[in-house]
Design an enzyme around this catalytic site. Structure first.
Site, PDB file in Angstrom:
ATOM      1  CB  CYS A  76      44.153  32.363  48.273  1.00 18.36           C
ATOM      2  SG  CYS A  76      44.047  34.156  48.126  1.00 18.36           S
ATOM      3  CG  ASP A  89      39.702  34.029  50.245  1.00 19.06           C
ATOM      4  OD1 ASP A  89      39.572  35.220  50.610  1.00 19.06           O
ATOM      5  OD2 ASP A  89      40.338  33.708  49.221  1.00 19.06           O
TER       6      ASP A  89
END
Length: 870
Positions: free
Chosen positions: A88, A317
């Site tokens: 992330c 992402d």
């Protein structure tokens, strides 16, 4: 004017108008890169919609019909979109800066994530900073970085609504333009997906009303479909039979040909498989609100008349896996399900409904946004603008020939983590063998003479010992032999250096004895120290061969007063030496408790001092083995913690500071100025000791951190975590919104500490492969043209020359900086690699063109499914 002349004038006007229209038509298509003059804004608006943990390989986009209608049918779909790291915070840092992980130094979700170093070096160079300085109205809504704490507003954003810490849908805190704003669990007011959608629409409308000639940049960063997977109430009953996640690699375990965590991950149990089904269902439910959000934003652009002057980018992402290769859930793997992401672009001059096969990356977003805004792209950005890939390049007529095919990258780097210590030259053999197990490495080390003696050599740091099971282990040497060198050095230092550089703190009026005087007074008055227990002792802890035994005492042992023999260096009593051998059986008093004591999540100690476990442990041999292995891990972990604590306790006893004699001027005070060299530098002896103290303090900090984690797990009855593994516990209380989990708790491990790797992914007209090097020395190679789901590691089919060439290419990508180094161009496939090697010797497929590079559908994989059981 006569009729003939009138007809001639009309005919001339008609021909002139036709020629003028044709000229306008030609000029319009030849200059299609420019925006029409009747638009209100010279520069377009830019909207980036980002989701968290959204996959492509598991079919998450199949349920988002509104988004696909708006973005896929109305824009360009990049079918080969990837991220350069499946984590992330590192991936989001790459999106903001346009740089690879090794250039922005955010390697994990904790290390350097929104740290002061990140804020000082990289946060001031995001795409928002550049656009904000050129007149764009910039706004950010939603999740930012995992460790963002809301103490500041990042530079470059006019409007800031950032989520603190990690993704949540309810009970979260936002930083709204510098003011923290707490939210509860009311769907109508607090559901994060709807809240940031409404805020973004309101900001866009207000900006166009107050500043009609200024373009807008918005980033809408959704938490979905990230955990805790809380869906909107109206979608909580959808997808009861979701099965898109069941791919050929689902529950394909164990994998002895892959890296460490894959080899030791076995097939999932029924409770794990049921969890994956519900997890997929809840993830799809959260995406329904994102689907509504895309429709709301689209309708807003239509109503404001800004649709044709706005670029919309939709991506994630990183990807996700649910049950693939036996891993219950997670990301962080270099495989397709974790690095492939959805990527759609809609905007001016973007052909609707086209499929683009070029490789696009998360590091391309920042330079693309700058290019759309008409700004120069900084040379230190590793990505490239994809704006030129959106040009349709359609010929106007048969005389306008199509341009040459654009030159674009065919390879990129995928990286996770960093190598803390440089590899020695003598460790290259690990790559040749592909993997050397830990027990084999320990066995090889134990063959050396310096490890075979029992800490008898001067300066020896390790010794090889054999435990009760016959397993070889390396133990750290402790005592005067290992510390001889440092102690000899410390003897050369004057005594007054041991007091430190800080001045004494003395209380006025209090007279304090010297150390010898205090000891004399202590023995004379038979003073009882504060740490001596005043109550009766019912049990003692005895350590034998590195193991700790708690022995109950028949009669309560009364506490004894301290005597002279308790001080270091005093002779021991003869009784202590003749204690005999210790036996852990017999002589133990009966122990009674009010309630059964929970030892593990499956075993208890009853009131009659017997052990009772779940019935499954007595029926299933595999369950018995798993639980016994778990208990062995816990015992070993606790034993190591106890050893570390005892070592620290012994160190503190030796390093106890002496109290100052405030009524006497010490030699240190008198000669304080003489002991310093010019420039206020420390004495060379003291300087050397100070450097050693720093190293020791760093080790102590790590030990304390591990101890805190251990105590926290013990307090929470968390017996799931294993040393070196990343594990989680799921129970009935985890999901607070429907549908609920009711099958009870379970434990699963998703990753390992040694899962650090660097990979090169290549896609072109003839090749489609993934090559990885792990920090352990393990190698992986997958030919995705023949093995699209990466079921078999084919590294053993490659020649040594090809492996060396792949290694050289990978090393170049690992150290690249800037778009010129980080974007290798397409090579001549007849020649293979640029060093002159050829791929033809190991290719087992025929060359394919771009339209044939699509991933095979599930219908075409019938042969793979035959005989397979989930």
């Amino acid at each position: 004017m006569g009729p003939p002349s009138l007809v001639l004038c009309l005919l001339s006007a008609t021909v002139f108008s036709l020629l003028g229209g044709s000229s306008a038509f030609l000029s319009h298509h030849r200059l299609k890169g420019r925006f029409q003059r009747d638009r209100r804004n010279i520069r377009p608006n830019i909207i980036l919609v980002l989701t968290d943990d959204q996959d492509v390989e598991l079919g998450s986009m199949q349920v988002m019909n509104k988004t696909r209608r708006i973005m896929e049918q109305g824009g360009a779909h990049f079918i080969n979109a990837f991220v350069t790291t499946p984590m992330c915070c590192p991936s989001r840092s790459s999106i903001l800066t346009g740089k690879y992980v090794h250039n922005h130094n955010t390697y994990t979700n904790n290390e350097n994530c929104s740290s002061p170093s990140w804020q000082a070096q990289h946060e001031s160079r995001t795409f928002a900073v550049y656009l904000n300085s050129t007149g764009y109205r910039t706004a950010f809504f939603g999740k930012y970085l995992n460790e963002y704490n809301g103490s500041y507003v990042p530079p470059g954003w006019k409007e800031w609504v950032g989520l603190l810490k990690n993704s949540r849908f309810y009970n979260y805190t936002l930083c709204r333009n510098g003011v923290k704003e707490k939210h509860g669990s009311d769907y109508s007011k607090d559901y994060l997906t709807d809240l940031i959608t409404n805020d973004s629409v309101s900001f866009f409308r207000t900006s166009k009303k107050m500043y009609p000639h200024r373009p807008v940049l918005m980033v809408i960063s959704h938490a979905a479909p990230h955990g805790p997977e809380d869906s909107a109430p109206q979608y909580s009953r959808l997808f009861p039979n979701a099965s898109q996640h069941i791919t050929p690699s689902y529950n394909y375990a164990p994998n002895p040909d892959k890296h460490w965590i894959m080899r030791y991950t076995g097939p999932m149990k029924p409770i794990h498989m049921e969890f994956t089904n519900m997890l997929q269902r809840k993830r799809l439910q959260t995406l329904m609100s994102v689907d509504d959000s895309m429709e709301t934003i689209y309708n807003m652009l239509v109503e404001t008349g800004e649709l044709d002057n706005t670029y919309i980018v939709y991506t994630a992402d990183h990807g996700y896996h649910i049950g693939q290769f036996g891993l219950v859930k997670g990301k962080s793997m270099p495989y397709e399900f974790d690095i492939r992401v959805p990527f759609y672009v809609r905007g001016p001059n973007v052909e609707a409904g086209c499929l683009n096969p070029h490789i696009v990356l998360n590091i391309d977003l920042a330079p693309t946004i700058l290019d759309i805004a008409g700004l120069d792209i900084p040379a230190d950005m590793d990505g490239k603008s994809i704006l030129k890939l959106l040009d349709t390049e359609r010929p106007v007529n048969r005389f306008h020939l199509k341009k040459k095919m654009r030159v674009w990258r065919d390879s990129f780097l995928v990286e996770r983590g960093k190598l803390l210590h440089k590899r020695d030259n003598d460790k290259v053999d690990a790559q040749e063998e592909n993997f050397l197990p830990k027990y084999q490495r320990v066995k090889d080390l134990c063959q050396r003479a310096e490890y075979q003696t029992a800490c008898e050599q001067l300066g020896q740091k390790w010794q090889c010992v054999e435990d009760a099971t016959g397993k070889l282990k390396l133990h750290k040497c402790k005592g005067p032999m290992r510390l001889g060198g440092s102690r000899a050095l410390s003897n050369l230092v004057p005594k007054y250096y041991g007091q430190g550089s800080e001045a004494c703190t003395c209380d006025s009026g209090d007279y304090k004895l010297s150390l010898a005087g205090r000891r004399k007074k202590l023995f004379k008055k038979k003073y009882k120290a504060s740490y001596v227990r005043s109550r009766s002792i019912r049990s003692v802890a005895i350590e034998v061969d590195g193991r700790v035994y708690h022995v109950g005492l028949g009669d309560a042992a009364q506490p004894r007063n301290l005597t002279k023999r308790h001080w270091p260096g005093a002779p021991e009593d003869q009784d202590d030496k003749d204690g005999g051998d210790f036996s852990g059986t017999g002589g133990l008093p009966d122990y009674s408790a009010a309630n059964p004591i929970k030892v593990t999540h499956r075993c208890y100690i009853l009131e009659n001092d017997t052990v009772q476990c779940d019935l499954d442990l007595y029926k299933s041999l595999q369950a018995w083995k798993d639980h016994k292995l778990h208990i062995d891990h816990e015992i070993e972990t606790l034993q190591n913690k106890i050893k570390n604590l005892r070592e620290v306790r012994g160190h503190l006893k030796k390093k106890r500071p002496e109290e100052c004699d405030c009524h006497k001027i010490s030699y240190h005070t008198q000669h304080k100025g003489r002991l310093k060299h010019r420039g206020s530098s420390l004495h060379p002896f003291r300087k050397g000791l100070q450097e050693k103290d720093k190293v020791w303090l760093l080790r102590e900090q790590k030990r304390k951190k591990k101890l805190r984690k251990l105590l926290k797990r013990l307090q929470n009855n968390d017996t799931c975590s294993m040393p070196g593994l990343t594990c989680f516990t799921h129970d009935n209380q985890h999901w607070q919104t429907a549908p609920f989990w009711t099958l009870g708790p379970f434990c699963a491990c998703t990753s390992a500490n040694n899962n650090t790797y660097w990979c090169m992914r290549t896609i072109n007209e003839t090749h489609n492969f993934l090559f990885c090097e792990f920090a352990t020395g393990f190698l992986e190679y997958f030919d995705l043209n023949t093995d699209p789901y990466q079921l078999m590691n084919a590294v053993n089919t490659l020649d040594r020359d090809v492996l060396n060439q792949l290694h050289v290419q990978l090393m170049e990508l690992r150290s690249c900086k800037g778009y010129k180094q980080c974007n290798p161009r397409t090579r001549n496939m007849d020649l293979g690699l640029k060093d002159g090697g050829s791929y033809e010797q190991y290719r087992q497929f025929q060359r394919r063109k771009w339209p044939e590079m699509k991933r095979p559908s599930s219908k075409s994989l019938g042969q793979l499914w035959e005989g397979w059981e989930g």
